[in-house]
Design an enzyme around this catalytic site. Sequence first.
Site, mmCIF file in Angstrom:
data_model
loop_
_atom_site.group_PDB
_atom_site.id
_atom_site.type_symbol
_atom_site.label_atom_id
_atom_site.label_comp_id
_atom_site.label_asym_id
_atom_site.label_seq_id
_atom_site.Cartn_x
_atom_site.Cartn_y
_atom_site.Cartn_z
ATOM 1 N N CYS A 16 31.984 18.643 94.146
ATOM 2 C CA CYS A 16 32.207 17.288 93.614
ATOM 3 C C CYS A 16 33.263 17.286 92.508
ATOM 4 C CB CYS A 16 30.884 16.748 93.081
ATOM 5 S SG CYS A 16 31.058 15.203 92.196
HETATM 6 N N1 MHO Z 1 26.478 12.724 93.634
HETATM 7 C C1 MHO Z 1 27.595 11.906 94.004
HETATM 8 C C2 MHO Z 1 28.743 12.758 94.357
HETATM 9 C C3 MHO Z 1 29.973 12.000 94.428
HETATM 10 S S1 MHO Z 1 31.236 13.028 94.542
HETATM 11 C C4 MHO Z 1 32.560 12.318 93.968
HETATM 12 C C5 MHO Z 1 27.210 11.012 95.174
HETATM 13 O O1 MHO Z 1 26.347 11.414 95.933
HETATM 14 O O2 MHO Z 1 27.749 9.922 95.290
HETATM 15 O O3 MHO Z 1 31.425 13.442 95.898
#
Ligand code: MHO
Length: 213
Positions: A16
């Site tokens: 991420c």
């Molecule tokens: N925990 C976040 C991650 C976003 S990331 C920019 C979500 O599940 O949206 O991939």
Amino acid sequence: HNLDVPTKKATFGMACFWAPDALFGATLGVVRTRVGYCGGTKNNPTYRSLGDHTEAIDIDYDPNVITYSQLLELFWQNHDPTARNKLQYTSIIFYHDEDQKEAADKTLKDQQKRHKASIVTKVIPFKEFFDAEDYHQKYRLQQHPWLCSEIGVGKTSPLLKSSHLAARLNGYIIGQGGVAQFNKEAEQLGLEGQVRDYVRKLVEENEGNGLIC
Ligand code: MHO
């Protein structure tokens, strides 16, 4: 630190991209950061339609203040290079020149000795970087609308990707960089009064918490 200097680039996939945006943003010698999609073949990927790309952080740094080796050290220490994640969150070093490739390959070998599981990290040439949507840039900072408005960084402002101050604050507010560094740097960043106090309180509260995503 004079920011009007020639910079070099470093680009990493380390799961991420919100986390490395904050990590590198608060690292001395890093001038600016942006998050985006890299490594695949799909044209103009988006968060909802990523294709074969990986979330990545693109860093402009001042090589007189921080070295590529130091950035690589932060790369290895701040994600799990053995995690068999889907492509979106995989571990990649996108090298920009042969020196970076050599340094990356060498550190990968060293790192393997410290891990039981095999390292999945790919070392591949940088090709094209597609900026992520504005709401992903300086994601932690954007959770603080008052602060954004005080420093003049709106939700669609180009400053989300170009501002040194935005990069720094995006790290500091989750405790990256730490209080001592913040106190040294606050004046240089032009922070004073309520804004400085607001950020300092968050650095104090969050120092040592590690990265969040
Ligand atoms: N925990 C976040 C991650 C976003 S990331 C920019 C979500 O599940 O949206 O991939």
